[in-house]
Design a protein around this motif. Structure first.
Motif: not given
Length: 190
Positions: A149-177
């Motif tokens: 956990f700590e190593g992965m969290l540190l890596s993500r913090i150092k990357e300074r990224n967010r998901l863009n709208k397309v990436e966010a929807c790709d990961l979550t659309d299948r859970f929408s009504w």
């Protein structure tokens, strides 16, 4: 298997792309022992002591059995803490999700993980345990192994990224009504 259908309207209605300057880590779960909040606090505390620059948003109701943990959070993370506690409305909850960049789970017990799905929909990069329902729901690149956990969290913090709208929807659309409605109709008609 049919997933619970979710509405993302309150999250999608305020979507905005933005750059990450100081990464904000989100922990948006029930404050219960099975969510391992102390593991999260211990890990972020070590990162803070190592001068890792990040902010924290902790969402959820605090229960009496973890009231001491809540008090120590206020003392430990004064500079880093953006919000700690329950969001009173769906709109304030969605706004806090959008302020975060990384969503984490340290859960030992999870059937589905609605809070994580909502945060991903708001653009948060997930850091999730390779156990429970997460391994069935997300690619391995978002999962950490025991002790990682700590190593992965540190890596993500150092990357300074967010998901863009397309990436966010790709990961979550299948859970929408909208995605699940016809499957539910078919199942209920059976």
């Amino acid at each position: 298997m049919l997933f619970p259908g979710l509405s993302f309207q309150h999250i999608d209605s305020i979507w905005r792309e933005r750059d990450v300057t100081v990464p904000t880590v989100l922990w948006n779960h029930r404050w219960e022992h099975d969510k391992s909040v102390t593991e999260f606090i211990d890990t972020t505390g070590r990162l803070q002591k190592s001068n890792v620059d990040f902010r924290l948003i902790l969402l959820g109701q605090t229960h009496d059995n973890l009231a001491g943990v809540r008090q120590s959070i206020d003392q430990l993370f004064g500079k880093e803490l953006v919000h700690c506690g329950f969001a009173e409305t769906k709109n304030s909850y969605a706004s806090l999700l959008h302020q975060a960049d990384i969503v984490v789970s340290t859960a030992m017990h999870e059937f589905f993980g609605v809070a994580v799905i909502e945060a991903i929909r708001a653009g948060c990069v997930p850091v999730l345990p390779d156990r429970l329902s997460y391994r069935e729901l997300y690619p391995g690149s978002y999962l950490y192994h025991e002790g990682g956990f700590e190593g992965m969290l540190l890596s993500r913090i150092k990357e300074r990224n967010r998901l863009n709208k397309v990436e966010a929807c790709d990961l979550t659309d299948r859970f929408s009504w909208q995605s699940l409605a016809s499957s539910y109709a078919e199942w209920l008609a059976y």
